[in-house]
Design a protein around this motif. Structure first.
Motif, PDB file in Angstrom:
ATOM      1  N   GLU A 271       0.850  -1.201   0.000  1.00  0.00           N
ATOM      2  CA  GLU A 271       0.000   0.000   0.000  1.00  0.00           C
ATOM      3  C   GLU A 271       0.887   1.253   0.000  1.00  0.00           C
ATOM      4  N   PRO A 272       0.727   2.132  -1.004  1.00  0.00           N
ATOM      5  CA  PRO A 272       1.544   3.362  -1.004  1.00  0.00           C
ATOM      6  C   PRO A 272       1.077   4.300   0.111  1.00  0.00           C
ATOM      7  N   LEU A 273       2.012   4.847   0.865  1.00  0.00           N
ATOM      8  CA  LEU A 273       1.648   5.758   1.963  1.00  0.00           C
ATOM      9  C   LEU A 273       1.946   7.216   1.614  1.00  0.00           C
ATOM     10  N   THR A 274       2.842   7.414   0.659  1.00  0.00           N
ATOM     11  CA  THR A 274       3.196   8.786   0.243  1.00  0.00           C
ATOM     12  C   THR A 274       3.316   8.813  -1.275  1.00  0.00           C
ATOM     13  N   PRO A 275       3.210  10.009  -1.877  1.00  0.00           N
ATOM     14  CA  PRO A 275       3.425  10.089  -3.326  1.00  0.00           C
ATOM     15  C   PRO A 275       4.879   9.800  -3.664  1.00  0.00           C
ATOM     16  N   LEU A 276       5.144   9.492  -4.930  1.00  0.00           N
ATOM     17  CA  LEU A 276       6.535   9.305  -5.364  1.00  0.00           C
ATOM     18  C   LEU A 276       7.237  10.661  -5.390  1.00  0.00           C
ATOM     19  N   ARG A 277       8.436  10.712  -4.799  1.00  0.00           N
ATOM     20  CA  ARG A 277       9.221  11.958  -4.798  1.00  0.00           C
ATOM     21  C   ARG A 277      10.542  11.684  -5.486  1.00  0.00           C
ATOM     22  N   THR A 278      11.055  12.654  -6.198  1.00  0.00           N
ATOM     23  CA  THR A 278      12.331  12.437  -6.896  1.00  0.00           C
ATOM     24  C   THR A 278      13.406  13.375  -6.363  1.00  0.00           C
ATOM     25  N   HIS A 279      14.631  13.003  -6.615  1.00  0.00           N
ATOM     26  CA  HIS A 279      15.777  13.842  -6.245  1.00  0.00           C
ATOM     27  C   HIS A 279      16.879  13.589  -7.267  1.00  0.00           C
ATOM     28  N   ARG A 280      17.391  14.646  -7.839  1.00  0.00           N
ATOM     29  CA  ARG A 280      18.424  14.517  -8.866  1.00  0.00           C
ATOM     30  C   ARG A 280      19.784  14.790  -8.237  1.00  0.00           C
ATOM     31  N   PHE A 281      20.769  14.006  -8.597  1.00  0.00           N
ATOM     32  CA  PHE A 281      22.120  14.166  -8.039  1.00  0.00           C
ATOM     33  C   PHE A 281      23.105  14.051  -9.211  1.00  0.00           C
ATOM     34  N   PRO A 282      23.603  15.179  -9.704  1.00  0.00           N
ATOM     35  CA  PRO A 282      24.384  15.128 -10.959  1.00  0.00           C
ATOM     36  C   PRO A 282      25.766  14.501 -10.816  1.00  0.00           C
ATOM     37  N   ALA A 283      26.464  14.838  -9.714  1.00  0.00           N
ATOM     38  CA  ALA A 283      27.866  14.408  -9.653  1.00  0.00           C
ATOM     39  C   ALA A 283      28.327  14.291  -8.209  1.00  0.00           C
ATOM     40  N   SER A 284      29.214  13.325  -7.962  1.00  0.00           N
ATOM     41  CA  SER A 284      29.899  13.293  -6.672  1.00  0.00           C
ATOM     42  C   SER A 284      30.964  14.388  -6.712  1.00  0.00           C
ATOM     43  N   LEU A 285      31.251  14.933  -5.556  1.00  0.00           N
ATOM     44  CA  LEU A 285      32.082  16.140  -5.521  1.00  0.00           C
ATOM     45  C   LEU A 285      33.014  16.088  -4.315  1.00  0.00           C
ATOM     46  N   ARG A 286      34.321  16.236  -4.586  1.00  0.00           N
ATOM     47  CA  ARG A 286      35.291  16.183  -3.477  1.00  0.00           C
ATOM     48  C   ARG A 286      36.144  17.426  -3.532  1.00  0.00           C
ATOM     49  N   ARG A 287      36.213  18.166  -2.426  1.00  0.00           N
ATOM     50  CA  ARG A 287      37.033  19.391  -2.378  1.00  0.00           C
ATOM     51  C   ARG A 287      38.270  19.102  -1.547  1.00  0.00           C
ATOM     52  N   ARG A 288      39.432  19.341  -2.139  1.00  0.00           N
ATOM     53  CA  ARG A 288      40.683  18.927  -1.497  1.00  0.00           C
ATOM     54  C   ARG A 288      41.262  20.043  -0.618  1.00  0.00           C
ATOM     55  N   TYR A 289      40.594  20.295   0.490  1.00  0.00           N
ATOM     56  CA  TYR A 289      41.078  21.333   1.425  1.00  0.00           C
ATOM     57  C   TYR A 289      42.433  20.977   2.007  1.00  0.00           C
ATOM     58  N   GLU A 290      42.718  19.667   2.115  1.00  0.00           N
ATOM     59  CA  GLU A 290      43.976  19.247   2.740  1.00  0.00           C
ATOM     60  C   GLU A 290      45.184  19.659   1.905  1.00  0.00           C
ATOM     61  N   GLY A 291      44.948  20.012   0.634  1.00  0.00           N
ATOM     62  CA  GLY A 291      46.073  20.380  -0.226  1.00  0.00           C
ATOM     63  C   GLY A 291      46.413  21.867  -0.157  1.00  0.00           C
ATOM     64  N   LEU A 292      45.675  22.656   0.625  1.00  0.00           N
ATOM     65  CA  LEU A 292      45.896  24.107   0.632  1.00  0.00           C
ATOM     66  C   LEU A 292      47.102  24.481   1.503  1.00  0.00           C
ATOM     67  N   THR A 293      47.880  25.435   1.019  1.00  0.00           N
ATOM     68  CA  THR A 293      49.039  25.866   1.796  1.00  0.00           C
ATOM     69  C   THR A 293      48.675  27.016   2.748  1.00  0.00           C
ATOM     70  N   ARG A 294      47.637  27.765   2.394  1.00  0.00           N
ATOM     71  CA  ARG A 294      47.197  28.861   3.278  1.00  0.00           C
ATOM     72  C   ARG A 294      45.704  28.730   3.498  1.00  0.00           C
ATOM     73  N   PHE A 295      45.272  28.929   4.731  1.00  0.00           N
ATOM     74  CA  PHE A 295      43.848  28.840   5.059  1.00  0.00           C
ATOM     75  C   PHE A 295      43.601  29.776   6.235  1.00  0.00           C
ATOM     76  N   PRO A 296      42.504  30.532   6.219  1.00  0.00           N
ATOM     77  CA  PRO A 296      42.300  31.491   7.311  1.00  0.00           C
ATOM     78  C   PRO A 296      42.088  30.798   8.655  1.00  0.00           C
ATOM     79  N   LYS A 297      42.616  31.418   9.697  1.00  0.00           N
ATOM     80  CA  LYS A 297      42.364  30.898  11.050  1.00  0.00           C
ATOM     81  C   LYS A 297      40.887  31.078  11.389  1.00  0.00           C
ATOM     82  N   GLY A 298      40.380  30.179  12.200  1.00  0.00           N
ATOM     83  CA  GLY A 298      39.016  30.353  12.702  1.00  0.00           C
ATOM     84  C   GLY A 298      37.940  29.803  11.792  1.00  0.00           C
ATOM     85  N   LEU A 299      38.319  29.086  10.728  1.00  0.00           N
ATOM     86  CA  LEU A 299      37.315  28.546   9.807  1.00  0.00           C
ATOM     87  C   LEU A 299      37.618  27.080   9.516  1.00  0.00           C
ATOM     88  N   LEU A 300      36.570  26.275   9.387  1.00  0.00           N
ATOM     89  CA  LEU A 300      36.694  24.881   8.935  1.00  0.00           C
ATOM     90  C   LEU A 300      35.550  24.601   7.975  1.00  0.00           C
TER      91      LEU A 300
END
Ligand SMILES: Cc1cc2nc3c(=O)[nH]c(=O)nc-3n(C[C@H](O)[C@H](O)[C@H](O)COP(=O)(O)OP(=O)(O)OC[C@H]3O[C@@H](n4cnc5c(N)ncnc54)[C@H](O)[C@@H]3O)c2cc1C
Length: 427
Positions: A271-300
């Motif tokens: 028995e369906p309890l909710t309507p069908l809902r969709t979600h689109r996900f175009p691409a996996s995404l990885r940001r390489r913060y560990e490779g930065l030589t300078r980064f402001p203090k107080g932020l992550l």
């Protein structure tokens, strides 16, 4: 102890980061633009919450450590707990995994219940405030370091600001505006679509979880999972543009392409309890913060703001939980000294093997575009063979279940006793 930490975003990433900050800052404030519900309800800022959300085996362990008694609380409230793989059907790369007692127990609950419960737990710590209706404009940067946050309603001073705004996380843009180098971004174009609804099977179903993954030539699959409240989540996923339709008949025809006939019947008559809902996900995404030589203090940056994984592997929240433990260790061992560099390195050690595991899985599908180096092709052939052997070999099945549950590193799939069985059993 720092005096005030502000976490931007009150979804799973932000809440777990806030938990890590408790005890290291006198006050921790979590800001979200949504109006946050009191209980287990959906909200706009987490549209993925209407779809299957698994807590991986490692995630359940970490959540249990961070919030003592949480898993037991869930089970007492009717959250199903399934014994992997005795009470679950896994069909991976076309192979139905042997039913065996791997010793692993999974909890199965909807995303709103998980997030709502954790939000209440986090907010109950002394010094923590979760404030909704706060549109974050950006951190205040004084030329040296981040000193606070500007929101739609004013400015908050902070010793530490954590960007947990999700994959749209703005840190990259802020860094560019302040003249800092920006992290390199890796992407895998997976062009994925989810279609989900809650259902109630006509008769009690024999398993608690069915997972059928994509195979070359059919880049789609589905999850059918018992949840709290005597409901089941049905999520159908198609990758590489092979998207599930939402017309009812076409949706069932799409599901029939991957569902074993017995499972299909249970779903088609539910028995369906909710309507069908969709979600689109175009691409996996990885940001390489560990490779930065300078980064402001107080932020992550934290959670999906650092890495937004292909959701079919169900890893985002577990990785955020592991990052939270890493953040806690960084603060314990060195306080705010050089915190960003230490945290991003620790986070990379968590994210890298998971990203590699996913890239391997995605690129095993010829439909997914991307370069396949020799190492990827060799590993993928090995994993395909391992999945075949896992149809009948409990040792191999256990090694695989523990790896995809992030309890063990991918190298565990190549441990001598597994390797020998894969090579001999795969003949
Ligand atoms: C379809 C789908 C299925 C998934 N399935 C799984 C799964 O099975 N298992 C799993 O572990 N993970 C899964 N994930 C990933 C998981 O949802 C995320 O990893 C998890 O939510 C942690 O993300 P986050 O908190 O970093 O970011 P998000 O969840 O994206 O949260 C960002 C938060 O920031 C808030 N926000 C955004 N902009 C502003 C602003 N300007 N001001 C104030 N607030 C703002 C939003 O309201 C939201 O609360 C899935 C993801 C998708 C898309």
């Amino acid at each position: 102890m720092g005096s005030h930490a502000v976490v931007l975003g009150g979804s799973m990433g932000g809440l777990l980061a806030a938990r890590a900050l408790v005890g290291h800052y006198e006050r921790v404030t979590v800001l979200d633009r949504d109006s946050l519900p009191a209980g287990a309800e959906h909200r706009r800022g987490v549209p993925q919450g209407k779809h299957f959300h698994t807590v991986l085996l490692a995630g359940a362990e970490v959540l249990g450590r961070m919030f003592p008694g949480l898993v037991e609380e869930f089970v007492a409230e009717g959250v199903p707990r399934s014994n992997f793989t005795r009470e679950a059907t896994f069909v991976l790369n076309g192979h139905r995994m042997v039913r065996t007692d791997t010793g692993a127990q999974a909890i199965q609950l909807t995303r709103p219940m998980l997030e709502g419960t954790i939000r209440a737990r986090v907010a109950s710590y002394p010094g923590v405030k979760v404030v909704d209706g706060q549109e974050v404009v950006g951190p205040v940067f004084d030329g040296e370091r981040v000193t606070g946050v500007r929101t739609s309603t004013g400015v908050l001073d902070a010793d530490l600001v954590v960007d947990a705004l999700g994959r749209g996380g703005r840190s990259r843009r802020w860094l560019a505006e302040w003249g800092f180098p920006v992290p390199a971004e890796d992407t895998i174009e997976i062009d994925t679509m989810y279609a989900s609804r809650l259902v109630r099977p006509k008769a009690p179903y024999r398993d608690k979880l069915v997972l059928v993954g994509p195979v070359p030539g059919r880049p789609n699959g589905f999850a059918f999972a018992a949840q709290e409240g005597d409901r089941w989540m049905l999520t159908v996923v198609g990758m590489a543009g092979d998207h599930p339709p939402t017309d009812e008949d076409a949706f069932l025809a799409f599901l029939r392409r991957s569902a074993p006939p017995d499972v299909f019947d249970a779903i088609a008559t539910a028995e369906p309890l909710t309507p069908l809902r969709t979600h689109r996900f175009p691409a996996s995404l990885r940001r390489r913060y560990e490779g930065l030589t300078r980064f402001p203090k107080g932020l992550l940056a934290f959670g999906d703001a650092v890495c937004s994984f292909n959701p079919i592997y169900g890893q985002g929240m577990t990785v955020a939980a592991l990052e939270a433990e890493a953040l806690r260790r960084c603060l314990r061992d060195g306080g705010e000294r050089d915190l960003a560099r230490r945290f991003f390195r620790a986070a990379a050690k968590i994210v890298d093997p998971v990203w590699q595991l996913n890239a391997g899985g995605d690129l095993a599908l010829p439909e997914i575009p991307g370069h396949r180096p020799l190492a990827t092709r060799v590993v993928n052939r090995y994993v395909a063979r391992l999945q075949r052997v896992a149809e009948h070999d409990p040792v191999v099945a256990t090694a695989f279940v523990r790896t995809i549950g992030l309890l063990d590193r991918p190298s565990a799939m190549f441990a001598p006793r597994v390797l020998v069985r894969v090579l001999l059993g795969g003949r």
